[in-house]
Scaffold this motif. Sequence first.
Motif, PDB file in Angstrom:
ATOM      1  N   GLU A 101     -30.777  -1.111  21.056  1.00  0.00           N
ATOM      2  CA  GLU A 101     -29.900  -0.516  20.057  1.00  0.00           C
ATOM      3  C   GLU A 101     -28.973   0.520  20.705  1.00  0.00           C
ATOM      4  O   GLU A 101     -27.799   0.583  20.379  1.00  0.00           O
ATOM      5  N   PHE A 102     -29.531   1.345  21.580  1.00  0.00           N
ATOM      6  CA  PHE A 102     -28.758   2.399  22.240  1.00  0.00           C
ATOM      7  C   PHE A 102     -27.587   1.802  23.013  1.00  0.00           C
ATOM      8  O   PHE A 102     -26.434   2.210  22.832  1.00  0.00           O
ATOM      9  N   VAL A 103     -27.839   0.829  23.847  1.00  0.00           N
ATOM     10  CA  VAL A 103     -26.783   0.202  24.657  1.00  0.00           C
ATOM     11  C   VAL A 103     -25.827  -0.586  23.765  1.00  0.00           C
ATOM     12  O   VAL A 103     -24.613  -0.565  23.992  1.00  0.00           O
ATOM     13  N   ASN A 104     -26.347  -1.237  22.738  1.00  0.00           N
ATOM     14  CA  ASN A 104     -25.480  -1.983  21.821  1.00  0.00           C
ATOM     15  C   ASN A 104     -24.441  -1.070  21.162  1.00  0.00           C
ATOM     16  O   ASN A 104     -23.327  -1.498  20.873  1.00  0.00           O
ATOM     17  N   THR A 105     -24.794   0.185  20.943  1.00  0.00           N
ATOM     18  CA  THR A 105     -23.855   1.140  20.362  1.00  0.00           C
ATOM     19  C   THR A 105     -22.647   1.329  21.282  1.00  0.00           C
ATOM     20  O   THR A 105     -21.511   1.401  20.817  1.00  0.00           O
ATOM     21  N   PHE A 106     -22.874   1.376  22.577  1.00  0.00           N
ATOM     22  CA  PHE A 106     -21.774   1.502  23.544  1.00  0.00           C
ATOM     23  C   PHE A 106     -20.936   0.223  23.579  1.00  0.00           C
ATOM     24  O   PHE A 106     -19.713   0.277  23.672  1.00  0.00           O
ATOM     25  N   ILE A 107     -21.601  -0.923  23.521  1.00  0.00           N
ATOM     26  CA  ILE A 107     -20.894  -2.208  23.533  1.00  0.00           C
ATOM     27  C   ILE A 107     -19.950  -2.305  22.336  1.00  0.00           C
ATOM     28  O   ILE A 107     -18.811  -2.754  22.463  1.00  0.00           O
ATOM     29  N   ASP A 108     -20.408  -1.866  21.183  1.00  0.00           N
ATOM     30  CA  ASP A 108     -19.659  -2.031  19.940  1.00  0.00           C
ATOM     31  C   ASP A 108     -18.752  -0.854  19.584  1.00  0.00           C
ATOM     32  O   ASP A 108     -18.000  -0.938  18.615  1.00  0.00           O
ATOM     33  N   PHE A 109     -18.806   0.226  20.348  1.00  0.00           N
ATOM     34  CA  PHE A 109     -18.045   1.419  19.992  1.00  0.00           C
ATOM     35  C   PHE A 109     -16.547   1.113  19.982  1.00  0.00           C
ATOM     36  O   PHE A 109     -16.004   0.663  21.001  1.00  0.00           O
ATOM     37  N   PRO A 110     -15.850   1.343  18.865  1.00  0.00           N
ATOM     38  CA  PRO A 110     -14.455   0.906  18.749  1.00  0.00           C
ATOM     39  C   PRO A 110     -13.426   1.814  19.427  1.00  0.00           C
ATOM     40  O   PRO A 110     -12.319   1.363  19.729  1.00  0.00           O
ATOM     41  N   LYS A 111     -13.771   3.060  19.648  1.00  0.00           N
ATOM     42  CA  LYS A 111     -12.824   3.996  20.249  1.00  0.00           C
ATOM     43  C   LYS A 111     -12.984   4.004  21.769  1.00  0.00           C
ATOM     44  O   LYS A 111     -14.033   3.630  22.283  1.00  0.00           O
ATOM     45  N   PRO A 112     -11.963   4.465  22.485  1.00  0.00           N
ATOM     46  CA  PRO A 112     -12.106   4.547  23.945  1.00  0.00           C
ATOM     47  C   PRO A 112     -13.267   5.457  24.342  1.00  0.00           C
ATOM     48  O   PRO A 112     -13.468   6.519  23.743  1.00  0.00           O
ATOM     49  N   LEU A 113     -14.022   5.016  25.322  1.00  0.00           N
ATOM     50  CA  LEU A 113     -15.132   5.799  25.875  1.00  0.00           C
ATOM     51  C   LEU A 113     -14.713   6.308  27.249  1.00  0.00           C
ATOM     52  O   LEU A 113     -14.369   5.516  28.122  1.00  0.00           O
ATOM     53  N   VAL A 114     -14.757   7.622  27.415  1.00  0.00           N
ATOM     54  CA  VAL A 114     -14.386   8.245  28.677  1.00  0.00           C
ATOM     55  C   VAL A 114     -15.585   9.045  29.175  1.00  0.00           C
ATOM     56  O   VAL A 114     -16.100   9.902  28.462  1.00  0.00           O
ATOM     57  N   LYS A 121      -3.772  12.662  21.929  1.00  0.00           N
ATOM     58  CA  LYS A 121      -2.503  12.626  21.195  1.00  0.00           C
ATOM     59  C   LYS A 121      -1.934  11.210  21.070  1.00  0.00           C
ATOM     60  O   LYS A 121      -0.960  10.995  20.354  1.00  0.00           O
ATOM     61  N   LEU A 122      -2.535  10.260  21.762  1.00  0.00           N
ATOM     62  CA  LEU A 122      -2.054   8.880  21.685  1.00  0.00           C
ATOM     63  C   LEU A 122      -2.394   8.286  20.312  1.00  0.00           C
ATOM     64  O   LEU A 122      -3.379   8.689  19.689  1.00  0.00           O
ATOM     65  N   PRO A 123      -1.603   7.331  19.831  1.00  0.00           N
ATOM     66  CA  PRO A 123      -1.879   6.723  18.525  1.00  0.00           C
ATOM     67  C   PRO A 123      -3.264   6.060  18.488  1.00  0.00           C
ATOM     68  O   PRO A 123      -3.521   5.116  19.251  1.00  0.00           O
ATOM     69  N   PRO A 124      -4.158   6.558  17.630  1.00  0.00           N
ATOM     70  CA  PRO A 124      -5.544   6.071  17.638  1.00  0.00           C
ATOM     71  C   PRO A 124      -5.694   4.597  17.265  1.00  0.00           C
ATOM     72  O   PRO A 124      -6.516   3.893  17.848  1.00  0.00           O
ATOM     73  N   ASN A 125      -4.917   4.120  16.311  1.00  0.00           N
ATOM     74  CA  ASN A 125      -5.040   2.720  15.907  1.00  0.00           C
ATOM     75  C   ASN A 125      -4.610   1.791  17.038  1.00  0.00           C
ATOM     76  O   ASN A 125      -5.239   0.754  17.274  1.00  0.00           O
ATOM     77  N   SER A 126      -3.579   2.171  17.754  1.00  0.00           N
ATOM     78  CA  SER A 126      -3.119   1.377  18.894  1.00  0.00           C
ATOM     79  C   SER A 126      -4.201   1.311  19.977  1.00  0.00           C
ATOM     80  O   SER A 126      -4.448   0.245  20.555  1.00  0.00           O
ATOM     81  N   MET A 127      -4.842   2.451  20.245  1.00  0.00           N
ATOM     82  CA  MET A 127      -5.927   2.453  21.244  1.00  0.00           C
ATOM     83  C   MET A 127      -7.086   1.567  20.795  1.00  0.00           C
ATOM     84  O   MET A 127      -7.628   0.801  21.591  1.00  0.00           O
ATOM     85  N   ARG A 128      -7.458   1.665  19.520  1.00  0.00           N
ATOM     86  CA  ARG A 128      -8.578   0.876  18.995  1.00  0.00           C
ATOM     87  C   ARG A 128      -8.273  -0.617  19.106  1.00  0.00           C
ATOM     88  O   ARG A 128      -9.104  -1.399  19.578  1.00  0.00           O
ATOM     89  N   ILE A 129      -7.071  -1.010  18.698  1.00  0.00           N
ATOM     90  CA  ILE A 129      -6.685  -2.428  18.740  1.00  0.00           C
ATOM     91  C   ILE A 129      -6.617  -2.920  20.187  1.00  0.00           C
ATOM     92  O   ILE A 129      -7.097  -4.013  20.501  1.00  0.00           O
TER      93      ILE A 129
END
Length: 168
Positions: free
Chosen positions: A1-14, A114-122
């Motif tokens: 479950e823990f790793v699956n959360t990273f796989i499915d996370f929709p926002k950029p991960l830094v 500051k970058l457009p969040p929807n563009s990053m997600r898509i």
Amino acid sequence: EFVNTFIDFPKPLVAVVNGPAVGISVTLLGLFDAVYASDKATFHTPFTSLGQCPEACSSYTFPKIMGPAKAAEMLLFGKKLTAREACAQGLVTEVFPDSTFEKEIWTRLKAYAKLPPNSMRISKELIRKNEKEMLHAVNAEECTTLKAMVLSEEHINAIKSFLSRKSK
């Protein structure tokens, strides 16, 4: 479950690494979108010496990122990498001097925010969508294998040996 959360996370991960990273804190990096490290960071996956196996999809992501031979050095033989080595092998995006690390990272992260969040997600979705099914399958297989290995005599003996070295 823990790793699956990273796989499915929709926002950029830094990831920001400013010291020793060991085990899952290293293997998860293959699921991140960017990894920044100070020149004092190190990356170590001592699985074999502990009678364990790769986790967090690293059996798939590491060979893909750094090639099979370099991935084997880390995952099979436990080679510890410096930040510069990890960057040269593609695991780390960029290395900064420790003296300016925090300032440079915050400047960069504030600009990213500051970058457009929807563009990053898509964009992230497009980059990762063909991999998600594979990553979930790899994670499930690694978890099943790791559970079996943790109960093995080899793992128990490796942990006993590790703990006896630490107590001396």
